[in-house]
Write a protein that holds these residues in place. Structure first.
Motif, PDB file in Angstrom:
ATOM      1  N   VAL A 104      -1.865  12.869  -3.078  1.00 18.00           N
ATOM      2  CA  VAL A 104      -0.502  12.906  -3.611  1.00 18.00           C
ATOM      3  C   VAL A 104      -0.479  13.809  -4.840  1.00 18.00           C
ATOM      4  N   MET A 105       0.695  13.971  -5.414  1.00 13.02           N
ATOM      5  CA  MET A 105       0.848  14.840  -6.569  1.00 13.02           C
ATOM      6  C   MET A 105      -0.036  14.358  -7.727  1.00 13.02           C
ATOM      7  N   LEU A 106      -0.747  15.274  -8.335  1.00 15.75           N
ATOM      8  CA  LEU A 106      -1.676  14.939  -9.411  1.00 15.75           C
ATOM      9  C   LEU A 106      -0.925  14.354 -10.608  1.00 15.75           C
ATOM     10  N   GLY A 107      -1.329  13.193 -11.022  1.00 15.05           N
ATOM     11  CA  GLY A 107      -0.721  12.515 -12.155  1.00 15.05           C
ATOM     12  C   GLY A 107       0.193  11.376 -11.763  1.00 15.05           C
ATOM     13  N   GLN A 108       0.474  11.236 -10.480  1.00 15.68           N
ATOM     14  CA  GLN A 108       1.401  10.202 -10.016  1.00 15.68           C
ATOM     15  C   GLN A 108       0.850   8.801 -10.277  1.00 15.68           C
ATOM     16  N   HIS A 109      -0.324   8.503  -9.772  1.00 13.03           N
ATOM     17  CA  HIS A 109      -0.930   7.191  -9.999  1.00 13.03           C
ATOM     18  C   HIS A 109      -1.416   7.052 -11.445  1.00 13.03           C
ATOM     19  N   ALA A 110      -1.820   8.163 -12.035  1.00 10.29           N
ATOM     20  CA  ALA A 110      -2.287   8.121 -13.424  1.00 10.29           C
ATOM     21  C   ALA A 110      -1.170   7.653 -14.349  1.00 10.29           C
ATOM     22  N   MET A 111       0.026   8.179 -14.133  1.00 12.22           N
ATOM     23  CA  MET A 111       1.154   7.776 -14.970  1.00 12.22           C
ATOM     24  C   MET A 111       1.505   6.305 -14.746  1.00 12.22           C
ATOM     25  N   ALA A 112       1.491   5.875 -13.499  1.00  6.78           N
ATOM     26  CA  ALA A 112       1.812   4.481 -13.198  1.00  6.78           C
ATOM     27  C   ALA A 112       0.758   3.534 -13.774  1.00  6.78           C
ATOM     28  N   LEU A 113      -0.520   3.930 -13.696  1.00  7.50           N
ATOM     29  CA  LEU A 113      -1.579   3.091 -14.273  1.00  7.50           C
ATOM     30  C   LEU A 113      -1.483   3.029 -15.793  1.00  7.50           C
ATOM     31  N   MET A 114      -1.069   4.112 -16.407  1.00  5.98           N
ATOM     32  CA  MET A 114      -0.916   4.113 -17.870  1.00  5.98           C
ATOM     33  C   MET A 114       0.196   3.161 -18.301  1.00  5.98           C
ATOM     34  N   VAL A 115       1.278   3.106 -17.530  1.00  4.35           N
ATOM     35  CA  VAL A 115       2.367   2.172 -17.843  1.00  4.35           C
ATOM     36  C   VAL A 115       1.866   0.733 -17.734  1.00  4.35           C
ATOM     37  N   VAL A 116       1.122   0.438 -16.673  1.00  8.80           N
ATOM     38  CA  VAL A 116       0.573  -0.907 -16.473  1.00  8.80           C
ATOM     39  C   VAL A 116      -0.401  -1.257 -17.601  1.00  8.80           C
ATOM     40  N   ALA A 117      -1.292  -0.328 -17.938  1.00  3.89           N
ATOM     41  CA  ALA A 117      -2.277  -0.587 -18.990  1.00  3.89           C
ATOM     42  C   ALA A 117      -1.597  -0.792 -20.344  1.00  3.89           C
TER      43      ALA A 117
END
Length: 160
Positions: free
Chosen positions: A70-83
């Protein structure tokens, strides 16, 4: 007293979670797959908030993006919100019972799914209905089992 750190267990748990996320499932049953990576982020931030590195979580999300294509940063951004939400409320969450934590996990994984679906909608591939929140439900159902297993592993390997 010698204190063991054994932080390789954390890396190993995330590796297993990434492998479970790319395990092939059918199109219909893919919506029922629990979100293992966000659940592990929630667990390790609740248990060891001082050792939780946001840079590591960002890199983990980028690895998940590469594995899922998927687009780079998609899950990273969502994980940062959760963290971030976990880091704000970890002291309160540790005092809750396991069933109250289950509701908290449902909300956090739902938030993760909302951010993920938002990025998909920016690409023109948004979910047609609220089925994209089904992994939040299955993740919440798996949370007590995951918590108990990870607590036993953490205690037996003295992860600190």
């Amino acid at each position: 007293m010698i204190r063991a750190h054994n932080r390789f267990i954390i890396w190993l748990s995330f590796l297993v979670a990434l492998l479970l996320m790319i395990f092939p499932l059918g199109r219909e049953s893919g919506w029922l797959r629990p979100e293992f990576v966000p659940m592990l982020v929630i667990y390790w931030v609740l248990v060891m908030p001082q050792q939780s590195s946001l840079l590591f979580i960002w890199g983990l999300g980028c690895c998940q993006d590469l594995l899922e294509g998927v687009m780079l940063g998609q899950h990273a951004m969502a994980l940062m919100v959760v963290a971030y939400v976990c880091l704000l409320s970890y002291q309160r969450m540790r005092n809750y019972t396991l069933w109250h934590q289950t509701f908290f996990v449902f909300v956090l994984v739902g938030l993760y799914q909302l951010v993920d679906n938002w990025v998909h909608s920016l690409q023109g591939h948004a979910a047609q209905n609220l089925i994209f929140l089904m992994p939040a439900f299955t993740s919440a159902l798996m949370w007590p089992l995951l918590w108990i297993c990870l607590e036993r592993i953490r205690i037996s390997y003295r992860v600190s």
